[in-house]
Design a protein around this motif. Structure first.
Motif, mmCIF file in Angstrom:
data_model
loop_
_atom_site.group_PDB
_atom_site.id
_atom_site.type_symbol
_atom_site.label_atom_id
_atom_site.label_comp_id
_atom_site.label_asym_id
_atom_site.label_seq_id
_atom_site.Cartn_x
_atom_site.Cartn_y
_atom_site.Cartn_z
ATOM 1 N N LYS A 30 0.703 -0.859 0.104
ATOM 2 C CA LYS A 30 -0.057 -0.368 0.008
ATOM 3 C C LYS A 30 0.961 0.610 -0.325
ATOM 4 O O LYS A 30 1.862 1.487 0.610
ATOM 5 N N TYR A 32 0.515 4.196 1.317
ATOM 6 C CA TYR A 32 0.242 5.041 2.259
ATOM 7 C C TYR A 32 1.225 4.444 3.460
ATOM 8 O O TYR A 32 1.478 5.214 3.803
ATOM 9 N N ILE A 37 1.880 8.362 -2.758
ATOM 10 C CA ILE A 37 0.871 8.600 -3.836
ATOM 11 C C ILE A 37 1.125 7.726 -4.788
ATOM 12 O O ILE A 37 2.106 7.862 -5.428
ATOM 13 N N PRO A 38 0.345 6.785 -5.412
ATOM 14 C CA PRO A 38 1.382 5.861 -6.697
ATOM 15 C C PRO A 38 1.132 6.613 -7.959
ATOM 16 O O PRO A 38 0.272 7.676 -8.171
ATOM 17 N N PHE A 42 -3.724 6.243 -12.675
ATOM 18 C CA PHE A 42 -5.640 6.026 -12.213
ATOM 19 C C PHE A 42 -5.442 6.646 -10.194
ATOM 20 O O PHE A 42 -6.183 6.759 -9.590
ATOM 21 N N ARG A 43 -3.738 7.106 -10.371
ATOM 22 C CA ARG A 43 -3.056 6.950 -8.853
ATOM 23 C C ARG A 43 -3.964 6.065 -7.778
ATOM 24 O O ARG A 43 -4.055 6.815 -7.371
ATOM 25 N N ARG A 44 -3.908 5.370 -7.873
ATOM 26 C CA ARG A 44 -4.506 4.255 -7.425
ATOM 27 C C ARG A 44 -3.336 2.402 -7.222
ATOM 28 O O ARG A 44 -2.790 2.120 -8.622
ATOM 29 N N GLU A 45 -3.895 1.846 -6.517
ATOM 30 C CA GLU A 45 -2.547 0.802 -6.235
ATOM 31 C C GLU A 45 -3.085 -0.328 -7.538
ATOM 32 O O GLU A 45 -4.472 -0.406 -7.529
ATOM 33 N N ALA A 46 -3.020 -0.594 -8.701
ATOM 34 C CA ALA A 46 -3.220 -1.722 -9.567
ATOM 35 C C ALA A 46 -2.556 -2.938 -9.844
ATOM 36 O O ALA A 46 -2.153 -3.899 -8.681
#
Length: 412
Positions: A30, A32, A37-38, A42-46
């Motif tokens: 993660k 965080y 921030i990724p 998409f700026r979320r863990e893919a």
């Protein structure tokens, strides 16, 4: 300051027809956990990064052989990095976390186990060093073990002696014994860990077992003793099994076939083993000391910057190298590291290489792992003052053992 959340879930029963351990090990970081921030769109863990996949494989490799061989229920181990402290690398703790989660359950398991990273800096061995210290090390190995025995070793070093290697493994094992003892104390305090659950995932028929061994062993031994190519040999073994099954009616076959296939596999394995021990010859007619025939050719592809085809026996790699500029570097972005990689290797293992027809589902974990193995072997050969980005791609065209080493040979 480094924290991992590890969970394990196992089905109560095995699915019908499953005769292996359907174990899934998943490891995710993660962002965080380190206040990041990724860096993707998409700026979320893919999907998992190569580094996460390599950690999954390291944990899987030690866990898998520690489950009982007749336990076939689906098991899912999920590990998440939820807090990261630069002094403590999470990869070194993932195996400990996974094993601790299993140790406090009633899932049958011949553990606990743990894994540690051993580094050597200025002649001194360290366990689980920081990323900063690891960069200075001339030896970097991951060791997985139970309190009694070593299960796995993987790593890299600048040419060392066998004695130095053994010292490093023993050093790791002493630390692992401490971590295993801690898990045993934890399991005692969690009442759920004993007794282990009862299960029955295999049934056997001794009458069919004896018949298969008595009627097929000598025939299989003869097939194994006659030098042949992989496909031809497979067909010849299959013919022995079909001849055995031909004595039964269609009705009887429904009961006999599943058992016969299991026992016939055991016969094949033992016949080959006995042949090598007794006759000192291997399946393709070689003695234990003879290497497979090798041929290779460079500049095989006219359009590539560099290429080689390397063949050893029935294993073949077609490898190409491409030189690029700084802009072509591979961006590595994880919780712990962020840098541009100027030398990297991609390994592809298409289904046709083993004569299979199966759907392509993106890059497999195995392809990531084997690519990393070859990359680490070749990385030491690249001078530090290298102005190019270098990408090597190995396509395995045929495989019958050790395609990752064929990749190293073609790559070099």
């Amino acid at each position: 300051g480094t924290m991992l959340l590890a969970t394990v879930v196992a089905s109560k029963d095995a699915k019908p027809g499953v005769d292996f351990l359907p174990l899934t090990v998943d490891y995710r970081e993660k962002f965080y956990s380190a206040g990041k921030i990724p860096g993707n769109f998409f700026r979320r863990e893919a999907r998992p990064s190569d580094e996460e996949i390599l950690t999954m494989r390291l944990v899987d490799r030690v866990l898998r052989p520690l489950f009982p061989s007749d336990f076939h229920a689906e098991v899912q181990v999920m590990i998440s990095l939820i807090s990261y402290d630069k002094e403590c690398m999470p990869e070194s703790l993932a195996g400990l976390a996974a094993s601790a989660a299993i140790a406090i359950t009633d899932i049958p398991f011949n553990g606990p186990m743990s894994e540690v990273t051993v580094a050597r800096i200025d002649g001194k061995l360290l366990v689980n060093p920081s990323m900063e210290n690891l960069a200075k090390a001339d030896l970097n190995i991951m060791v997985g073990a139970t309190k009694d025995s070593i299960v796995m070793v993987e790593g890299e070093m600048d040419e060392i002696s066998e004695q130095e290697m053994i010292e490093a493994i023993k050093f790791a094992h002493e630390e692992i014994k401490v971590q295993v003892a801690a898990q045993e104390r934890l399991a005692e305090r969690v009442g759920k860990s004993l007794p282990k659950r009862e299960y029955s995932h295999e049934d056997h028929n001794e009458e069919i077992r004896e018949k298969v061994w008595a009627e097929t062993f000598d025939k299989v031994y003869e097939v194994a003793k006659t030098p042949s190519a992989k496909e031809e040999r497979h067909d010849n073994f299959q013919a022995v099994l079909e001849e055995f099954l031909s004595q039964y009616s269609e009705e009887e076959l429904e009961t006999v076939t599943p058992y016969a296939k299991i026992y016939f596999h055991d016969v094949e394995k033992e016949a080959m083993r006995q042949m090598i021990l007794n006759e000192k010859i291997r399946l393709d007619g070689r003695t234990p000391e003879t290497i497979r025939p090798i041929w290779s050719e460079v500049d095989y592809l006219p359009g590539a910057h560099g290429s080689a085809i390397f063949t050893r026996g029935e294993t073949q790699s077609l490898t190409a190298v491409t030189l690029g500029s700084v802009k072509d570097a591979n961006m590595v972005d994880t919780v712990a590291i962020n840098y541009d990689q100027k030398f990297f290797l991609h390994y592809n293992f298409p289904p046709f290489s083993t004569g299979e027809a199966r759907p392509l589902r993106g890059t497999s974990r195995r392809e990531v792992g084997h690519g990393n193995l070859a990359q680490r072997a070749l990385a030491k050969m690249i001078p530090t003052e290298n102005p190019y980005t270098i990408r090597i791609v190995s396509d395995i065209l045929e495989s019958n053992g050790s395609s990752s080493m064929a990749t190293v040979c073609a790559g070099t």
